[in-house]
Design a protein around this motif. Structure first.
Motif, PDB file in Angstrom:
ATOM      1  N   VAL A  22     -10.061  41.081  71.361  1.00 25.93           N
ATOM      2  CA  VAL A  22     -11.089  41.673  70.495  1.00 25.93           C
ATOM      3  C   VAL A  22     -11.234  40.877  69.197  1.00 25.93           C
ATOM      4  O   VAL A  22     -10.252  40.586  68.528  1.00 25.93           O
ATOM      5  N   ARG A  23     -12.491  40.560  68.844  1.00 28.80           N
ATOM      6  CA  ARG A  23     -12.791  39.888  67.584  1.00 28.80           C
ATOM      7  C   ARG A  23     -13.795  40.677  66.735  1.00 28.80           C
ATOM      8  O   ARG A  23     -13.804  40.541  65.519  1.00 28.80           O
ATOM      9  N   ARG A  24     -14.633  41.486  67.366  1.00 32.04           N
ATOM     10  CA  ARG A  24     -15.602  42.296  66.621  1.00 32.04           C
ATOM     11  C   ARG A  24     -15.511  43.735  67.094  1.00 32.04           C
ATOM     12  O   ARG A  24     -15.526  44.018  68.300  1.00 32.04           O
ATOM     13  N   SER A  34      -4.935  44.678  64.199  1.00 37.17           N
ATOM     14  CA  SER A  34      -5.659  43.536  64.758  1.00 37.17           C
ATOM     15  C   SER A  34      -5.356  42.230  64.045  1.00 37.17           C
ATOM     16  O   SER A  34      -4.769  42.204  62.956  1.00 37.17           O
ATOM     17  N   ALA A  35      -5.797  41.130  64.656  1.00 31.86           N
ATOM     18  CA  ALA A  35      -5.606  39.786  64.101  1.00 31.86           C
ATOM     19  C   ALA A  35      -6.369  39.640  62.794  1.00 31.86           C
ATOM     20  O   ALA A  35      -7.367  40.333  62.554  1.00 31.86           O
ATOM     21  N   ASP A  57      -8.524  37.575  61.716  1.00 36.12           N
ATOM     22  CA  ASP A  57      -9.927  37.170  61.770  1.00 36.12           C
ATOM     23  C   ASP A  57     -10.851  38.209  62.401  1.00 36.12           C
ATOM     24  O   ASP A  57     -12.050  37.982  62.523  1.00 36.12           O
ATOM     25  N   VAL A  58     -10.319  39.345  62.797  1.00 35.12           N
ATOM     26  CA  VAL A  58     -11.146  40.408  63.373  1.00 35.12           C
ATOM     27  C   VAL A  58     -12.033  41.026  62.302  1.00 35.12           C
ATOM     28  O   VAL A  58     -11.595  41.253  61.172  1.00 35.12           O
ATOM     29  N   GLN A  59     -13.287  41.293  62.663  1.00 31.05           N
ATOM     30  CA  GLN A  59     -14.228  41.936  61.758  1.00 31.05           C
ATOM     31  C   GLN A  59     -14.610  43.314  62.303  1.00 31.05           C
ATOM     32  O   GLN A  59     -14.856  43.466  63.505  1.00 31.05           O
ATOM     33  N   LYS A  99     -11.996  42.802  55.921  1.00 31.71           N
ATOM     34  CA  LYS A  99     -12.098  42.949  57.379  1.00 31.71           C
ATOM     35  C   LYS A  99     -13.064  44.052  57.781  1.00 31.71           C
ATOM     36  O   LYS A  99     -13.618  44.018  58.885  1.00 31.71           O
ATOM     37  N   TYR A 119     -20.385  43.753  70.264  1.00 31.87           N
ATOM     38  CA  TYR A 119     -19.020  44.108  69.889  1.00 31.87           C
ATOM     39  C   TYR A 119     -18.089  44.058  71.096  1.00 31.87           C
ATOM     40  O   TYR A 119     -18.443  44.482  72.193  1.00 31.87           O
ATOM     41  N   ASP A 120     -16.888  43.550  70.853  1.00 31.67           N
ATOM     42  CA  ASP A 120     -15.863  43.511  71.895  1.00 31.67           C
ATOM     43  C   ASP A 120     -15.245  44.887  72.111  1.00 31.67           C
ATOM     44  O   ASP A 120     -14.727  45.183  73.193  1.00 31.67           O
TER      45      ASP A 120
END
Length: 235
Positions: A38-40, A59-60, A62-64, A90, A106-107
């Protein structure tokens, strides 16, 4: 001075201007929703920002996360909670109705959606908006997920068991298929009263399970501890 609300290990959630307070449903969803790949993320009906903040912690870097909230007072308080948290960059709070929101894909889409039907009354109009399906029906929710979800994305929801079964029945009309169904039991030996659901566009075998919060003697059960120990101060 800390605002009235709930303090977790890494952040505080003020909720005195929110119709729906911090509760077990939101905590469960924030701890349970899968984040692999998941990133978004989109949090629908963020309220105080609880679930968005939990996902930010898990979450990581860089996740938004986009968090939308129709109630202006709740959206303002969610924004304050985000700015006071370790992850102000974030999470982006949007004071807008889901039907008017444009974004994605979105993921992961998460929601602790309204589930009381018109006809049930609340003294607080804001609480009525937060919990009545009149402002966000199951069809509205699923249509938005269909529109905003990435091809390989997933939708994670928490609902009363009966409402969850109803939503599962209509989700396929929106190209969303149940991938995971975990019932939630408040106390060992009691009937399940909540369900955590995961949907994807892919038709796959449904993973089923059960989460028991309290044992018969009132202690937290191991699975619940595993899910929430990164958040609760006394776990």
């Amino acid at each position: 001075m800390v605002s009235p609300g709930f303090t977790f290990k890494q952040f505080h959630v003020a909720h005195d201007r929110c119709a729906m307070k911090v509760g077990t449903d939101g905590v469960l969803l924030g701890a349970w929703a899968p984040l692999d790949g998941v990133r978004r993320i989109l949090d629908i009906g963020t309220g105080s920002g609880l679930i968005a903040l939990m996902l930010a912690q898990r979450s990581a870097p860089d996740v938004q996360i986009d968090a939308i909230e129709i109630d202006p007072a709740a959206a303002a308080q969610a924004q304050e909670n985000v700015l006071a948290s370790p992850w102000p960059n974030k999470i982006h709070v949007h004071p807008i109705a889901l039907q008017q929101f444009e974004g994605g894909p979105y993921d992961l889409i998460v929601s602790n959606p309204p589930y009381f039907h018109a006809g049930q009354s609340f003294a607080d109009p804001a609480r009525a908006r937060a919990r009545h399906t009149g402002s966000l029906s199951q069809h509205d929710l699923l249509a938005a997920c269909q529109r905003l979800l990435a091809p390989q994305g997933r939708v994670a929801l928490v609902l009363p068991r009966e409402e969850g079964e109803r939503l599962r029945d209509i989700a396929a009309r929106y190209d969303l298929h149940c991938a995971c169904d975990e019932i939630v039991v408040g106390k060992e030996g009691k009937e399940a009263n909540r369900v955590l659901l995961l949907f994807s566009r892919e038709l796959i075998t449904i993973k089923q399970g059960q989460i028991v919060i309290h044992s018969a003697d009132g202690r937290y059960c191991e699975r619940y501890i595993q899910l929430t120990s990164s958040f609760y101060l006394k776990m």
